[in-house]
Design an enzyme around this catalytic site. Structure first.
Site, PDB file in Angstrom:
ATOM      1  N   SER A 100       0.818  -1.208   0.000  1.00 19.32           N
ATOM      2  CA  SER A 100       0.000   0.000   0.000  1.00 19.32           C
ATOM      3  C   SER A 100       0.855   1.263   0.000  1.00 19.32           C
ATOM      4  O   SER A 100       1.935   1.302   0.598  1.00 19.32           O
ATOM      5  CB  SER A 100      -0.911   0.008   1.238  1.00 19.32           C
ATOM      6  OG  SER A 100      -1.574   1.245   1.384  1.00 19.32           O
ATOM      7  N   GLN A 120       0.569  -0.599  -4.772  1.00 22.06           N
ATOM      8  CA  GLN A 120      -0.745   0.057  -4.847  1.00 22.06           C
ATOM      9  C   GLN A 120      -0.565   1.556  -4.674  1.00 22.06           C
ATOM     10  O   GLN A 120       0.058   2.017  -3.724  1.00 22.06           O
ATOM     11  CB  GLN A 120      -1.675  -0.486  -3.761  1.00 22.06           C
ATOM     12  CG  GLN A 120      -3.033   0.198  -3.693  1.00 22.06           C
ATOM     13  CD  GLN A 120      -3.040   1.385  -2.727  1.00 22.06           C
ATOM     14  OE1 GLN A 120      -2.247   1.445  -1.787  1.00 22.06           O
ATOM     15  NE2 GLN A 120      -3.927   2.341  -2.970  1.00 22.06           N
ATOM     16  N   TYR A 122      -2.199   5.347  -4.322  1.00 22.93           N
ATOM     17  CA  TYR A 122      -3.246   6.351  -4.133  1.00 22.93           C
ATOM     18  C   TYR A 122      -2.790   7.625  -4.837  1.00 22.93           C
ATOM     19  O   TYR A 122      -1.619   7.999  -4.755  1.00 22.93           O
ATOM     20  CB  TYR A 122      -3.474   6.656  -2.652  1.00 22.93           C
ATOM     21  CG  TYR A 122      -4.289   5.626  -1.916  1.00 22.93           C
ATOM     22  CD1 TYR A 122      -5.596   5.341  -2.309  1.00 22.93           C
ATOM     23  CD2 TYR A 122      -3.780   4.971  -0.798  1.00 22.93           C
ATOM     24  CE1 TYR A 122      -6.357   4.409  -1.618  1.00 22.93           C
ATOM     25  CE2 TYR A 122      -4.541   4.045  -0.100  1.00 22.93           C
ATOM     26  CZ  TYR A 122      -5.824   3.771  -0.520  1.00 22.93           C
ATOM     27  OH  TYR A 122      -6.574   2.844   0.152  1.00 22.93           O
ATOM     28  N   THR A 148      -5.718   2.549  -7.025  1.00 26.61           N
ATOM     29  CA  THR A 148      -7.019   2.516  -6.345  1.00 26.61           C
ATOM     30  C   THR A 148      -7.796   3.774  -6.709  1.00 26.61           C
ATOM     31  O   THR A 148      -7.308   4.890  -6.523  1.00 26.61           O
ATOM     32  CB  THR A 148      -6.831   2.424  -4.825  1.00 26.61           C
ATOM     33  OG1 THR A 148      -6.200   1.182  -4.514  1.00 26.61           O
ATOM     34  CG2 THR A 148      -8.169   2.490  -4.103  1.00 26.61           C
ATOM     35  N   HIS A 249     -14.095  -1.817  -1.697  1.00 22.75           N
ATOM     36  CA  HIS A 249     -13.050  -1.402  -0.749  1.00 22.75           C
ATOM     37  C   HIS A 249     -13.288  -2.015   0.636  1.00 22.75           C
ATOM     38  O   HIS A 249     -13.131  -1.349   1.665  1.00 22.75           O
ATOM     39  CB  HIS A 249     -12.987   0.126  -0.650  1.00 22.75           C
ATOM     40  CG  HIS A 249     -11.628   0.649  -0.273  1.00 22.75           C
ATOM     41  ND1 HIS A 249     -10.724   1.091  -1.208  1.00 22.75           N
ATOM     42  CD2 HIS A 249     -11.001   0.785   0.927  1.00 22.75           C
ATOM     43  CE1 HIS A 249      -9.615   1.505  -0.599  1.00 22.75           C
ATOM     44  NE2 HIS A 249      -9.766   1.309   0.708  1.00 22.75           N
ATOM     45  N   ARG A 252     -15.629  -0.194   3.029  1.00 21.82           N
ATOM     46  CA  ARG A 252     -15.093   0.951   3.776  1.00 21.82           C
ATOM     47  C   ARG A 252     -15.281   2.275   3.053  1.00 21.82           C
ATOM     48  O   ARG A 252     -14.817   3.306   3.537  1.00 21.82           O
ATOM     49  CB  ARG A 252     -13.601   0.721   4.058  1.00 21.82           C
ATOM     50  CG  ARG A 252     -13.377  -0.403   5.053  1.00 21.82           C
ATOM     51  CD  ARG A 252     -11.972  -0.973   4.996  1.00 21.82           C
ATOM     52  NE  ARG A 252     -10.956  -0.159   5.633  1.00 21.82           N
ATOM     53  CZ  ARG A 252     -10.680  -0.149   6.934  1.00 21.82           C
ATOM     54  NH1 ARG A 252     -11.403  -0.887   7.770  1.00 21.82           N
ATOM     55  NH2 ARG A 252      -9.701   0.578   7.421  1.00 21.82           N
ATOM     56  N   ASP A 280     -12.449  -8.696  -4.709  1.00 24.38           N
ATOM     57  CA  ASP A 280     -12.154  -8.816  -3.278  1.00 24.38           C
ATOM     58  C   ASP A 280     -13.400  -8.485  -2.476  1.00 24.38           C
ATOM     59  O   ASP A 280     -14.449  -8.138  -3.016  1.00 24.38           O
ATOM     60  CB  ASP A 280     -10.952  -7.963  -2.881  1.00 24.38           C
ATOM     61  CG  ASP A 280     -11.243  -6.457  -2.861  1.00 24.38           C
ATOM     62  OD1 ASP A 280     -12.393  -6.034  -3.096  1.00 24.38           O
ATOM     63  OD2 ASP A 280     -10.298  -5.685  -2.612  1.00 24.38           O
ATOM     64  N   GLY A 281     -13.251  -8.618  -1.166  1.00 21.87           N
ATOM     65  CA  GLY A 281     -14.355  -8.301  -0.258  1.00 21.87           C
ATOM     66  C   GLY A 281     -14.930  -9.529   0.405  1.00 21.87           C
ATOM     67  O   GLY A 281     -15.722 -10.244  -0.193  1.00 21.87           O
ATOM     68  N   GLY A 282     -14.489  -9.808   1.641  1.00 25.44           N
ATOM     69  CA  GLY A 282     -15.064 -10.891   2.412  1.00 25.44           C
ATOM     70  C   GLY A 282     -14.499 -12.264   2.135  1.00 25.44           C
ATOM     71  O   GLY A 282     -14.999 -13.260   2.680  1.00 25.44           O
ATOM     72  N   ILE A 283     -13.456 -12.367   1.298  1.00 20.16           N
ATOM     73  CA  ILE A 283     -12.884 -13.677   0.976  1.00 20.16           C
ATOM     74  C   ILE A 283     -12.196 -14.235   2.226  1.00 20.16           C
ATOM     75  O   ILE A 283     -11.207 -13.678   2.705  1.00 20.16           O
ATOM     76  CB  ILE A 283     -11.863 -13.584  -0.172  1.00 20.16           C
ATOM     77  CG1 ILE A 283     -12.476 -12.931  -1.412  1.00 20.16           C
ATOM     78  CG2 ILE A 283     -11.277 -14.952  -0.485  1.00 20.16           C
ATOM     79  CD1 ILE A 283     -13.470 -13.760  -2.147  1.00 20.16           C
ATOM     80  N   GLY A 303      -7.642  -9.997   2.225  1.00 14.29           N
ATOM     81  CA  GLY A 303      -7.205  -8.916   3.077  1.00 14.29           C
ATOM     82  C   GLY A 303      -7.213  -9.232   4.554  1.00 14.29           C
ATOM     83  O   GLY A 303      -6.248  -9.782   5.090  1.00 14.29           O
ATOM     84  N   ARG A 304      -8.298  -8.901   5.217  1.00 15.33           N
ATOM     85  CA  ARG A 304      -8.330  -8.950   6.677  1.00 15.33           C
ATOM     86  C   ARG A 304      -7.861 -10.270   7.284  1.00 15.33           C
ATOM     87  O   ARG A 304      -7.148 -10.246   8.302  1.00 15.33           O
ATOM     88  CB  ARG A 304      -9.744  -8.615   7.171  1.00 15.33           C
ATOM     89  CG  ARG A 304     -10.163  -7.151   6.992  1.00 15.33           C
ATOM     90  CD  ARG A 304     -11.584  -6.955   7.487  1.00 15.33           C
ATOM     91  NE  ARG A 304     -12.068  -5.581   7.390  1.00 15.33           N
ATOM     92  CZ  ARG A 304     -12.768  -5.104   6.359  1.00 15.33           C
ATOM     93  NH1 ARG A 304     -13.018  -5.894   5.308  1.00 15.33           N
ATOM     94  NH2 ARG A 304     -13.205  -3.867   6.362  1.00 15.33           N
TER      95      ARG A 304
END
Length: 353
Positions: A100, A120, A122, A148, A249, A252, A280-283, A303-304
């Site tokens: 990031s 990544q 920004y 992103t 995201h 978020r 992505d998201g919740g995998i 991610g998380r």
């Protein structure tokens, strides 16, 4: 889920909330998990599958899994070894690590950890700093750039606001010296210091011409992250993107946004084979990876769960999480009758509920 529970026990509550939370009422955050749970996959029988392969290409390079580590900020919040430890674990597992812009270690430190690293980006108010970051990423040996595009401003993350969240002194945006990083450390009740910092540092008026400018500045594969509308995915391909990430995201940003998985089939249809499509998201495991592949994804970002593993056990925790993910994907492919991830894309799905 086990890792998240363990991480909650070892992390300060405000740090756990910073990682776990979404924007607004966290509707989009909940939508990610709900979308995955609604997808049923029709397994094929009598396919003669004993031990399937899990390797798959991403951005033209073979990877051990159709997985990359999602870009996540300030990883030294959860463990002192931070980004280099997770990057090293990803390298050992044979998957790309996405560093990031808001890493708490420098691009150079992360790239030195071993394994493929994507950077990544920004978009910052200071275009000169954007150029410098791109150049640094290339010099450090990063093998792709991921822009992103869904953060013109930071979404209202109410857990952080209620906690008056600010970065501790030992954690900073290591890649952005002089970019008002002091704002991220100045805690004030009822506000998010991280939101103040990003508001000061990020440019909010990004356009497709900026994407084309970035495409013209680098020969690295370019990934555009944060598209949900198929029309934007087409525009990304038109601008020269090699891949898009269908993403809200992690729940978020816009709290009214759908889950990336919900939009994945439409985006896949819209871009065809013009570019790769990740989601992505919740995998949270191998079955979720199978679901995404069956809906048309080239691969996924995780991610998380990997941050929770880092929080619980540092490098060793991350190694264990990657091993578990690989084992789960192998089991899922076997049970679905697929010899490899490519065959998973031929599976049929049913959306329940």
């Amino acid at each position: 889920a086990d890792l998240a529970a363990l991480a909650r026990e070892v992390l300060p509550p405000e740090v756990y909330d910073f990682v776990a939370g979404g924007s607004g009422a966290e509707t989009a955050l909940a939508a990610n998990r709900a979308a995955l749970d609604r997808v049923a996959v029709l397994p094929r029988m009598l396919r003669g599958i004993d031990r399937p392969r899990t390797d798959a290409p991403l951005l033209g390079r073979a990877q051990a899994l159709p997985v990359a580590v999602a870009p996540m900020a300030y990883q030294r919040l959860v463990h002192p070894d931070g980004e280099p430890a997770l990057a090293a674990a990803a390298g050992a597992a044979g998957v790309p690590y996405v560093a990031s812009t808001l890493s708490s270690a420098t691009i150079e430190q992360i790239a030195a950890a071993g394994g493929p690293v994507w950077f990544q980006l920004y978009w910052l108010r200071d275009r000169g700093m954007v150029r410098e970051l791109v150049d640094r990423a290339q010099r450090a040996g990063c093998t792709a750039l991921m822009l992103t595009v869904d953060v013109p401003i930071l979404g209202p993350r109410l857990r952080d606001v209620r906690n008056g969240f600010a970065l501790p002194p030992q954690v900073a945006a290591a890649n952005l010296p002089g970019s008002r990083d002091d704002l991220a450390h100045a805690g004030t009740p009822g506000t998010s210091a991280v939101a103040r910092h990003t508001s000061a540092a990020f440019a909010s008026a990004l356009t497709w011409s900026d994407v084309a400018w970035l495409r013209g500045r680098t020969d690295l594969p370019l990934v555009v992250k944060g598209v949900l509308d198929p029309r934007d995915a087409v525009l990304a391909a038109d601008a020269g993107a090699d891949a898009v990430v269908v993403s809200n995201h992690g729940g978020r940003q816009l709290d009214a946004a759908p889950a990336g998985l919900t939009m994945l089939p439409q985006v896949r249809t819209a871009v065809g084979d013009r570019c790769e499509v990740l989601v992505d998201g919740g995998i949270n495991g191998g079955v979720d990876v199978l679901r995404a592949l069956a809906l048309g994804a080239s691969g996924v970002l995780v991610g998380r769960p990997l941050l929770w593993a880092l929080a619980v056990g540092g490098r060793a925790g991350a190694d264990a999480a990657f091993a578990l993910l690989a084992a789960e994907l192998r089991d899922a492919l076997t049970l679905a009758g697929c010899a490899d991830p490519a065959e998973a894309r031929d599976l049929r799905t049913i959306t329940e509920g």
